[in-house]
Write an enzyme that holds these catalytic residues in place. Sequence first.
Site, PDB file in Angstrom:
ATOM      1  CE  LYS A   1       1.055 -18.223  -1.670  1.00  0.00           C
ATOM      2  NZ  LYS A   1       0.270 -19.442  -1.361  1.00  0.00           N
TER       3      LYS A   1
ATOM      4  CG  ASP B   1     -12.249  -6.191   6.088  1.00  0.00           C
ATOM      5  OD1 ASP B   1     -12.130  -5.628   7.188  1.00  0.00           O
ATOM      6  OD2 ASP B   1     -12.264  -5.577   5.010  1.00  0.00           O
TER       7      ASP B   1
ATOM      8  CE1 TYR C   1      -3.283  -2.720   0.033  1.00  0.00           C
ATOM      9  CE2 TYR C   1      -3.818  -2.191   2.310  1.00  0.00           C
ATOM     10  CZ  TYR C   1      -4.048  -2.932   1.168  1.00  0.00           C
ATOM     11  OH  TYR C   1      -5.050  -3.875   1.153  1.00  0.00           O
TER      12      TYR C   1
ATOM     13  CG  ASP D   1      -7.211  -4.121   3.989  1.00  0.00           C
ATOM     14  OD1 ASP D   1      -8.246  -4.085   4.676  1.00  0.00           O
ATOM     15  OD2 ASP D   1      -7.064  -3.434   2.966  1.00  0.00           O
TER      16      ASP D   1
ATOM     17  CG  ASP E   1      -2.580 -20.134   0.293  1.00  0.00           C
ATOM     18  OD1 ASP E   1      -1.823 -20.064   1.276  1.00  0.00           O
ATOM     19  OD2 ASP E   1      -2.268 -20.754  -0.746  1.00  0.00           O
TER      20      ASP E   1
END
Length: 363
Positions: free
Chosen positions: A191, A251, A142, A247, A223
Site C-alpha cells: 500500500k 485466505d 502483528y 494473512d 486492494d
Amino acid sequence: MKKNIAVIKGDGIGPEIVNEALKVLHVIEKKYNHTFQLTEVLAGGAAIDATGNCLPQESIDQLLASDSVLLGAVGGPKYDSQPTENRPEKALLRIRSTLGLFANMRPAKLYPQLREASPLKDELVDEGIDFVVVRELTGGIYFGKHETWTENGQETAQDIMKYSTAEIRRIAKVAFDTAMVRRKHVTCVDKANVLDTSKLWRRTVREMAKDYPEVTLDFMYVDNAAMQICRKPSQFDVILTENMFGDILSDEASMITGTIGTIPSSSLGETSRGMYEPIHGSAPDIAGQDIADPLGTILSVGMMLKYSFGLEQEAEDIDRAVNAVLNAGYRTPDMMSEGMKKVSCHQMGDLVAAEIENNCKEM
C-alpha cells in the site's frame, strides 16, 4: 533417515486431521525405512487447559529440540475470555518468533478434480489457478507495539507496523528464489500510496530484483490485488507481501480453489526446520464429528518431507496418492458434489494411506 518431529495437534478438529496425517506419515516411514520420532507438544487452547499457559516452557524446549513441526489448528471461542497475551493465537506468534520462521508459503492451486467447487466462472478456472503467496511472518503489525489507553475521555488504541530493510530482503529472497523454479514472475503487494513501510518494501524489493534479471517484477496495491485474485488469478505466479496483507490474501486465494480444506502451508527460516500446517482454522463447530477434511494436513506432511527433510520421492508419493483418491471420486463433506462418494475424515486418511502403500511404487 531419522528425524524428530514435534506434533501439535491443537484444538477443535486439530487432533482429528493430525491423526490422519500421521497415518500417512507412518506408511511413508515403513515404505522407505525411515524413523520419525514423534513428540506430542502442547500449544494453544489444549495447553491452556492443561497448564494455564498457551505455550509453556516445556513446549518451547520440545520445539527447539525438533527437526520440524507439524501443526493441526489452535483456538476457539472457548478461549475468548483469556487475556490477550495468553490467547491460543499468541502461541503461534511465539513459535514463529522462537524458531525464526519468517517465511510463510501458501500455495493456491486448483485441483482439476475440484473445479466444480470453485466459485469462479468456468472461463477463469479454465485459465488455471496456480500461484504461491510468500508472506513475511515475524514482523509487521502483528509483532509491533500494541497499545490501548484513554484520551480525552475516549478509549483509544494503536498498533504499530514496523519493518527493516534486512527483514524485507530476506523474505524477498525467498520469493525470488521460489519464482526461479516456477514461472519467474514476482508480484509485490503493498500500500505504497499510503504507508511508509510499503515504500521501504518497494525500494528494497527493486534493489533485490537486480540479482534476479530473469524474474519479472511488478507491484500492486493490496486492494487491487484482492480484486485481481478473483478477477484473473492466472496472472499471478509468486505474490510477495508483508504479514497482515499476506494473512488476508492467502485466505482469499485458498477459497477460489474450491475448498480451504485441501491447502497446506509451510513456515520456514534460515535452517531446514519448519512448521507445517493446513491453512484452515480449528473449526470447533464440526469438531468430534469425523467430517473434517484432512487433505490439507496430509499435504503439509508432504511439504515437510520435501522442504525440511529433502525427501522428494516421498513427498511425490503423497501428492500422487491424494490425486488418485480425488480422481476416484472420494470427497469429504466440504468438497462434496453430485456423483461423488462422501467419506469421513478417517476414511479419507485410510484411502490416501492405502494408495501410497499399494499403488505408489518406489522409483
